[in-house]
Design a protein around this motif. Structure first.
Motif, mmCIF file in Angstrom:
data_model
loop_
_atom_site.group_PDB
_atom_site.id
_atom_site.type_symbol
_atom_site.label_atom_id
_atom_site.label_comp_id
_atom_site.label_asym_id
_atom_site.label_seq_id
_atom_site.Cartn_x
_atom_site.Cartn_y
_atom_site.Cartn_z
ATOM 1 N N PRO A 36 0.837 -1.216 0.000
ATOM 2 C CA PRO A 36 0.000 0.000 0.000
ATOM 3 C C PRO A 36 0.863 1.254 0.000
ATOM 4 C CG PRO A 36 0.164 -0.870 2.217
ATOM 5 C CD PRO A 36 0.924 -1.825 1.345
ATOM 6 N N SER A 37 0.365 2.305 -0.637
ATOM 7 C CA SER A 37 1.045 3.601 -0.604
ATOM 8 C C SER A 37 0.749 4.292 0.721
ATOM 9 C CB SER A 37 0.574 4.475 -1.760
ATOM 10 O OG SER A 37 -0.800 4.791 -1.600
ATOM 11 N N ASP A 38 1.397 5.436 0.940
ATOM 12 C CA ASP A 38 1.142 6.196 2.177
ATOM 13 C C ASP A 38 -0.312 6.641 2.256
ATOM 14 O OD1 ASP A 38 3.749 5.904 2.995
ATOM 15 O OD2 ASP A 38 4.410 7.835 2.172
ATOM 16 N N GLN A 39 -0.930 6.937 1.106
ATOM 17 C CA GLN A 39 -2.348 7.330 1.096
ATOM 18 C C GLN A 39 -3.212 6.223 1.688
ATOM 19 O OE1 GLN A 39 -2.641 7.836 -3.138
ATOM 20 N NE2 GLN A 39 -2.635 10.071 -3.003
ATOM 21 N N ILE A 40 -2.895 4.968 1.329
ATOM 22 C CA ILE A 40 -3.697 3.838 1.819
ATOM 23 C C ILE A 40 -3.393 3.558 3.284
ATOM 24 C CG2 ILE A 40 -4.203 1.391 1.459
ATOM 25 C CD1 ILE A 40 -3.455 1.797 -1.488
ATOM 26 N N LYS A 41 -2.141 3.704 3.675
ATOM 27 C CA LYS A 41 -1.784 3.486 5.086
ATOM 28 C C LYS A 41 -2.526 4.459 5.997
ATOM 29 C CE LYS A 41 2.841 1.660 4.101
ATOM 30 N NZ LYS A 41 4.296 1.926 4.149
ATOM 31 N N GLU A 42 -2.702 5.693 5.513
ATOM 32 C CA GLU A 42 -3.415 6.697 6.298
ATOM 33 C C GLU A 42 -4.908 6.385 6.414
ATOM 34 O OE1 GLU A 42 -2.562 10.328 4.330
ATOM 35 O OE2 GLU A 42 -0.566 10.564 5.209
#
Length: 500
Positions: A36-42
């Protein structure tokens, strides 16, 4: 384990993603895996807040969310809604998500939002017939309602999304698709759309009849054009007006332009109007050509117009990089770990002065350039690059006695008639984008015209590419004259637009 279907963008195309969830015993935790990208982690914090503010208890278990296939990098905030639904409905074993794709970003209070990636993803999946039903928010539904052959269900917030899966009759959530309210043609059972509104009108251009004729031919056949003339003679005016008289657009072209607008972080307008891109000569090569991760001006101009003003002032590396897109109508960018191919079926317009000071063709001003400076200026454009230009036009200096002649409406009507002839002839591309095989099929010459073309080829040392350019322009001229066959006068006019 429960699974919800979603997708992610890889370059400019979509890859299906299965959002999987397991709930196991252990210390309470919440983990998202699968590159996952940082957008998804958030999204963990957004999902938690959305559930808790809507009086849903967060399960006191070890929650693992997997985005499969795991080898593909996932990006976008639209995974919020699938993740929240898996967590909120994990105890209800009767609910299955097999036949629906779900997209949506969550606000902290559970409201569902649109994101720039949703429309390009759904359009890409629809073209490959990989999607039938989709659940999104109202704003997303309005955009994707233009995509045919999919059922769109829309909800406002997380509570409505949960209620959707508990509802026996899901038709109440079905979004009513909007109809295009533009002028349209129906040719061979296929619809083509166009506008009768001309924001920039050719009536504003005084004189320059030869340039207007060349612009008409360029618009009717999607031919590349180079304008040369003194400063202020109307080169930029003509370039700004040309997109408004171009050929009608199919639904696929309208959706493709909307997709590029969304990827460019702009709101898609779904107008049947060709996009126009005009980068400055100081632009970097990366911004023009693009990369495997970002779109350049060449890709964003697909199905529209790419205008280079002050053409010789663009770096040589940029001009030479245009050769492949202009010839093959596509651009392949290869990097160590990725390859991406962009479509580049644009109409290229170049504008240049006759010399560095611009006064070489002037009747009233004297040129300050010496012969060496003029030669250096013109040599910035290589012969292979110029060989890819269909129409070369020298524009005269403006005169106070010049008067307006044609307006955009009358020119557009001629383009539409020529467009009808091309489609009825069985072409799936406009004349300017025909390949060699299609040229042999559609550009038929009689004996007199063939002899004339052969003589011109020998006298002017035309390359095979240049000869095909002459044929394609002649085919468009014949279409504008409603002629079924290419005649001698059409070849003569086409040869008149070659750079000598």
């Amino acid at each position: 384990m429960k699974i919800i279907k979603s997708a992610t963008l890889v370059n400019i195309e979509a890859n299906e993603v299965n959002v999987e969830a397991t709930f196991t015993k252990g210390l309470p935790s919440f983990t998202i895996v699968g590159l996952p990208s940082d957008q998804i982690k958030e999204s963990k914090d957004r999902v938690k807040s959305a559930l808790l503010t809507n009086e849903y208890k967060f399960p006191p278990k070890k929650i693992t969310i997997n985005l499969a296939p795991s080898e593909i990098k996932k990006t976008g905030t639209h995974f919020d809604l699938p993740i929240a639904l898996l967590i909120s409905l994990y105890e209800d074993k009767k609910i299955v998500f097999d036949d629906i794709h779900i997209f949506g970003e969550l606000s902290l209070n559970g409201e569902i939002k649109d994101s720039n990636n949703i429309f390009p993803i759904i359009l890409s999946l629809a073209k490959e017939n990989k999607i039938k039903n989709v659940l999104v928010c109202n704003k997303s539904a309005k955009k994707i309602s233009k995509i045919p052959n999919i059922n769109i269900y829309c909800v406002k917030n997380l509570l409505e999304a949960i209620a959707f899966f508990h509802a026996e009759d899901k038709k109440i959530y079905l979004y009513k698709k909007e109809i295009f309210k533009y002028e349209k043609l129906n040719i061979n059972g296929k619809e083509y759309y166009f506008e009768n509104f001309y924001e920039n009108d050719f009536i504003d251009i005084k004189g320059q009849e030869n340039a207007k004729r060349a612009a008409l031919i360029a618009a009717a056949g999607n031919h590349n054009i180079l304008l040369e003339g003194s400063p202020g003679c109307g080169k930029s005016m003509l370039a700004k007006r040309l997109p408004f008289i171009m050929a009608p657009m199919s639904l696929d072209e309208i959706l493709e332009i909307a997709k590029l607008q969304a990827l460019d972080l702009k709101e898609p307008d779904f107008r049947p109007l060709r996009v126009s891109r005009s980068p400055h000569c100081s632009s970097t090569k990366a911004s023009i050509v693009g990369s495997s991760n970002s779109l350049g001006e060449i890709a964003l101009a697909n199905a529209g117009v790419l205008f280079f003003d002050e053409l010789p002032h663009f770096p040589t590396s940029i001009l030479e990089s245009l050769r492949e897109p202009l010839e093959d109508n596509s651009l392949l960018i290869s990097r160590a770990n990725s390859k991406v191919k962009y479509k580049t079926k644009f109409l290229f317009i170049g504008a240049m002065n006759p010399c560095p000071c611009g006064n070489l063709l002037s009747r009233n001003k004297s040129c300050r350039c010496n012969e060496l400076e003029i030669r250096r200026y013109k040599n910035r454009l290589s012969e292979p690059f110029l060989d890819r230009i269909d129409l070369y036009v020298i524009m005269n200096e403006t005169n106070i006695e010049d008067k307006p002649s044609f307006n955009s409406k009358s020119l557009h009507e001629k383009v539409i008639e020529a467009f009808k002839m091309q489609i009825l002839r069985g072409q799936d591309e406009l004349n300017g984008k025909l390949n060699d095989k299609q040229v042999n099929k559609f550009c038929i010459l009689d004996e007199e015209s063939r002899d004339l073309l052969y003589k011109a080829t020998n006298n002017f040392n035309l390359s095979f590419r240049s000869m095909n350019k002459v044929l394609k322009v002649a085919r468009t001229i014949a279409d504008l004259e409603s002629s079924l066959n290419i005649k001698k006068e059409h070849i003569l006019e086409s040869l008149n637009y070659r750079k000598r």
